[in-house]
Scaffold this motif. Structure first.
Motif, PDB file in Angstrom:
ATOM      1  N   GLU A 194       5.117  -6.835 -13.296  1.00  0.00           N
ATOM      2  CA  GLU A 194       6.109  -5.965 -12.669  1.00  0.00           C
ATOM      3  C   GLU A 194       5.439  -4.966 -11.734  1.00  0.00           C
ATOM      4  O   GLU A 194       5.905  -4.725 -10.615  1.00  0.00           O
ATOM      5  CB  GLU A 194       6.903  -5.213 -13.748  1.00  0.00           C
ATOM      6  CG  GLU A 194       7.832  -6.089 -14.578  1.00  0.00           C
ATOM      7  CD  GLU A 194       8.427  -5.326 -15.753  1.00  0.00           C
ATOM      8  OE1 GLU A 194       8.050  -4.143 -15.946  1.00  0.00           O
ATOM      9  OE2 GLU A 194       9.252  -5.911 -16.477  1.00  0.00           O
ATOM     10  N   LEU A 216       4.199  -6.670  -8.556  1.00  0.00           N
ATOM     11  CA  LEU A 216       5.293  -6.959  -7.619  1.00  0.00           C
ATOM     12  C   LEU A 216       5.788  -5.682  -6.937  1.00  0.00           C
ATOM     13  O   LEU A 216       6.126  -5.696  -5.750  1.00  0.00           O
ATOM     14  CB  LEU A 216       6.430  -7.665  -8.354  1.00  0.00           C
ATOM     15  CG  LEU A 216       6.106  -9.082  -8.860  1.00  0.00           C
ATOM     16  CD1 LEU A 216       7.262  -9.624  -9.684  1.00  0.00           C
ATOM     17  CD2 LEU A 216       5.789 -10.013  -7.695  1.00  0.00           C
ATOM     18  N   ASP A 217       5.833  -4.584  -7.688  1.00  0.00           N
ATOM     19  CA  ASP A 217       6.211  -3.301  -7.083  1.00  0.00           C
ATOM     20  C   ASP A 217       5.193  -2.906  -6.013  1.00  0.00           C
ATOM     21  O   ASP A 217       5.562  -2.389  -4.945  1.00  0.00           O
ATOM     22  CB  ASP A 217       6.281  -2.202  -8.153  1.00  0.00           C
ATOM     23  CG  ASP A 217       7.505  -2.321  -9.038  1.00  0.00           C
ATOM     24  OD1 ASP A 217       8.448  -3.042  -8.650  1.00  0.00           O
ATOM     25  OD2 ASP A 217       7.520  -1.708 -10.124  1.00  0.00           O
ATOM     26  N   GLU A 218       3.927  -3.149  -6.303  1.00  0.00           N
ATOM     27  CA  GLU A 218       2.877  -2.836  -5.332  1.00  0.00           C
ATOM     28  C   GLU A 218       3.021  -3.702  -4.082  1.00  0.00           C
ATOM     29  O   GLU A 218       2.810  -3.225  -2.956  1.00  0.00           O
ATOM     30  CB  GLU A 218       1.502  -3.058  -5.978  1.00  0.00           C
ATOM     31  CG  GLU A 218       0.330  -2.638  -5.115  1.00  0.00           C
ATOM     32  CD  GLU A 218      -0.991  -2.806  -5.830  1.00  0.00           C
ATOM     33  OE1 GLU A 218      -2.019  -2.945  -5.138  1.00  0.00           O
ATOM     34  OE2 GLU A 218      -1.004  -2.807  -7.086  1.00  0.00           O
ATOM     35  N   LEU A 219       3.409  -4.960  -4.269  1.00  0.00           N
ATOM     36  CA  LEU A 219       3.632  -5.844  -3.124  1.00  0.00           C
ATOM     37  C   LEU A 219       4.790  -5.348  -2.270  1.00  0.00           C
ATOM     38  O   LEU A 219       4.710  -5.330  -1.034  1.00  0.00           O
ATOM     39  CB  LEU A 219       3.909  -7.264  -3.618  1.00  0.00           C
ATOM     40  CG  LEU A 219       4.231  -8.321  -2.553  1.00  0.00           C
ATOM     41  CD1 LEU A 219       3.082  -8.469  -1.566  1.00  0.00           C
ATOM     42  CD2 LEU A 219       4.549  -9.661  -3.220  1.00  0.00           C
ATOM     43  N   ASP A 220       5.883  -4.934  -2.916  1.00  0.00           N
ATOM     44  CA  ASP A 220       7.027  -4.389  -2.177  1.00  0.00           C
ATOM     45  C   ASP A 220       6.615  -3.140  -1.383  1.00  0.00           C
ATOM     46  O   ASP A 220       7.021  -2.962  -0.232  1.00  0.00           O
ATOM     47  CB  ASP A 220       8.166  -4.032  -3.137  1.00  0.00           C
ATOM     48  CG  ASP A 220       8.867  -5.265  -3.679  1.00  0.00           C
ATOM     49  OD1 ASP A 220       8.726  -6.345  -3.076  1.00  0.00           O
ATOM     50  OD2 ASP A 220       9.550  -5.141  -4.718  1.00  0.00           O
ATOM     51  N   SER A 221       5.820  -2.283  -2.016  1.00  0.00           N
ATOM     52  CA  SER A 221       5.371  -1.069  -1.342  1.00  0.00           C
ATOM     53  C   SER A 221       4.506  -1.403  -0.135  1.00  0.00           C
ATOM     54  O   SER A 221       4.602  -0.752   0.920  1.00  0.00           O
ATOM     55  CB  SER A 221       4.585  -0.177  -2.315  1.00  0.00           C
ATOM     56  OG  SER A 221       5.415   0.274  -3.366  1.00  0.00           O
ATOM     57  N   ARG A 239       4.705  -4.076   1.709  1.00  0.00           N
ATOM     58  CA  ARG A 239       5.582  -4.572   2.771  1.00  0.00           C
ATOM     59  C   ARG A 239       6.320  -3.430   3.450  1.00  0.00           C
ATOM     60  O   ARG A 239       6.480  -3.423   4.677  1.00  0.00           O
ATOM     61  CB  ARG A 239       6.562  -5.585   2.184  1.00  0.00           C
ATOM     62  CG  ARG A 239       5.910  -6.917   1.813  1.00  0.00           C
ATOM     63  CD  ARG A 239       6.821  -7.783   0.997  1.00  0.00           C
ATOM     64  NE  ARG A 239       6.250  -9.123   0.805  1.00  0.00           N
ATOM     65  CZ  ARG A 239       6.689  -9.989  -0.106  1.00  0.00           C
ATOM     66  NH1 ARG A 239       7.694  -9.661  -0.904  1.00  0.00           N
ATOM     67  NH2 ARG A 239       6.120 -11.176  -0.217  1.00  0.00           N
ATOM     68  N   ASP A 240       6.758  -2.455   2.655  1.00  0.00           N
ATOM     69  CA  ASP A 240       7.410  -1.281   3.239  1.00  0.00           C
ATOM     70  C   ASP A 240       6.442  -0.538   4.155  1.00  0.00           C
ATOM     71  O   ASP A 240       6.835  -0.042   5.218  1.00  0.00           O
ATOM     72  CB  ASP A 240       7.898  -0.338   2.137  1.00  0.00           C
ATOM     73  CG  ASP A 240       9.116  -0.867   1.396  1.00  0.00           C
ATOM     74  OD1 ASP A 240       9.778  -1.781   1.934  1.00  0.00           O
ATOM     75  OD2 ASP A 240       9.396  -0.376   0.291  1.00  0.00           O
ATOM     76  N   TRP A 241       5.181  -0.475   3.738  1.00  0.00           N
ATOM     77  CA  TRP A 241       4.199   0.252   4.538  1.00  0.00           C
ATOM     78  C   TRP A 241       3.875  -0.491   5.822  1.00  0.00           C
ATOM     79  O   TRP A 241       3.598   0.130   6.854  1.00  0.00           O
ATOM     80  CB  TRP A 241       2.928   0.492   3.725  1.00  0.00           C
ATOM     81  CG  TRP A 241       2.196   1.712   4.206  1.00  0.00           C
ATOM     82  CD1 TRP A 241       0.995   1.767   4.830  1.00  0.00           C
ATOM     83  CD2 TRP A 241       2.649   3.067   4.114  1.00  0.00           C
ATOM     84  NE1 TRP A 241       0.666   3.069   5.134  1.00  0.00           N
ATOM     85  CE2 TRP A 241       1.667   3.883   4.700  1.00  0.00           C
ATOM     86  CE3 TRP A 241       3.805   3.660   3.590  1.00  0.00           C
ATOM     87  CZ2 TRP A 241       1.803   5.262   4.788  1.00  0.00           C
ATOM     88  CZ3 TRP A 241       3.930   5.040   3.664  1.00  0.00           C
ATOM     89  CH2 TRP A 241       2.934   5.819   4.259  1.00  0.00           C
ATOM     90  N   SER A 260      16.136   5.102   6.120  1.00  0.00           N
ATOM     91  CA  SER A 260      16.622   4.272   5.010  1.00  0.00           C
ATOM     92  C   SER A 260      17.592   5.088   4.187  1.00  0.00           C
ATOM     93  O   SER A 260      17.496   6.305   4.098  1.00  0.00           O
ATOM     94  CB  SER A 260      15.463   3.797   4.129  1.00  0.00           C
ATOM     95  OG  SER A 260      15.946   3.151   2.975  1.00  0.00           O
ATOM     96  N   GLN A 286      18.030   4.257   0.938  1.00  0.00           N
ATOM     97  CA  GLN A 286      17.661   3.936  -0.447  1.00  0.00           C
ATOM     98  C   GLN A 286      16.876   5.066  -1.055  1.00  0.00           C
ATOM     99  O   GLN A 286      15.775   5.400  -0.614  1.00  0.00           O
ATOM    100  CB  GLN A 286      16.841   2.650  -0.505  1.00  0.00           C
ATOM    101  CG  GLN A 286      16.450   2.263  -1.928  1.00  0.00           C
ATOM    102  CD  GLN A 286      15.621   0.998  -1.956  1.00  0.00           C
ATOM    103  OE1 GLN A 286      15.384   0.367  -0.938  1.00  0.00           O
ATOM    104  NE2 GLN A 286      15.147   0.636  -3.133  1.00  0.00           N
TER     105      GLN A 286
END
Length: 241
Positions: free
Chosen positions: A133, A136-141, A143-145, A238, A240
């Motif tokens: 988990e 995956l959160d690190e991957l999302d971050s 991508r946001d960056w 954003s 969110q």
């Protein structure tokens, strides 16, 4: 040189207990982790891990902030990411560190010998699931960056950075979009400029603009009051929270 820091051995009082890699652990798993763990402290500016070195330990940031960095062949250094309380350092199954990790502030880590932790991950699904988990959160971050660096304006970059600190230092179920929030900047403005691909002058100018527009208030050099979280989030581009 890193030194051990006095910490309560009782994990139930740990400030990152409900966000760290151990957050899904059952009582027997917590007992195993408590028997394995040890604490290390690093002063601001001290290296925690060098890229290319053998990783002897993995662990979670309990207190403080560190940066993930990569030194290029021509000597230039790029900050790749931030490590804040509850973030995990090291990768089970990987013997050699890829990036440099440096303490930005005084840092305390809850550490585990890499081999012991790998055995725990292999036998305890709750630990493995939580580690997945977090990855995956690190991957999302990341991508946001990528979006921030490639498409956002300087003002949006600063607002996004501030909102990242709000989300990372506040329990998600206590963030009130219309309420006030107070955060402490983990980086100097110079380090922020390097992290976001801006100049120091641009960072200072954007902070002045946000302050002039009433979106932030300075409370000392590193403390910032955000009068309305949703208003700052809108500046970040954003909705969110």
């Amino acid at each position: 040189m890193s030194t051990a820091m006095s910490f309560s051995s009782d994990c139930t009082h740990c400030p990152i207990r409900h966000r760290a890699v151990c957050s899904n652990c059952e009582p027997d798993e917590m007992t195993q982790l408590e028997q394995m763990k040890y604490y290390r402290s690093f002063e601001a500016g001290q290296p925690i891990m060098w890229g290319g070195d053998k990783m002897e330990f993995v662990g979670s940031v309990v207190v403080g902030t560190a940066t993930i960095e990569r030194l290029m062949e021509d000597g230039r250094k790029q900050t790749m990411g931030l490590l804040l309380p509850s973030d995990f350092i090291g990768r089970p199954g990987r013997e050699v560190a890829i990036y440099d990790v440096t303490a930005v502030t005084d840092v305390t880590l809850c550490c585990f010998r890499r081999g012991q932790f790998e055995q725990l991950v292999a036998t305890k699904p709750n630990v493995a699931q939580r580690l997945l988990e977090m990855a995956l959160d690190e991957l999302d971050s990341a991508r946001d960056w990528m979006l921030l660096l490639g498409r956002k304006t300087a003002r949006e970059k600063i607002a996004t950075f501030l909102m990242m600190i709000v989300r990372r230092t506040t329990e998600s179920n206590t963030i009130d979009a219309a309420s006030q929030s107070k955060i402490k900047l983990p980086l100097t403005r110079d380090a922020m400029a390097d992290y976001m691909g801006l100049t120091l002058e641009t960072v200072s100018r954007q902070f002045s603009g946000l302050r002039k527009d009433g979106l932030i208030e300075m409370d000392g050099k590193r403390s910032i009051i955000i009068p309305n979280v949703s208003a700052l989030q809108a500046e970040a581009g954003s909705d969110q929270i």
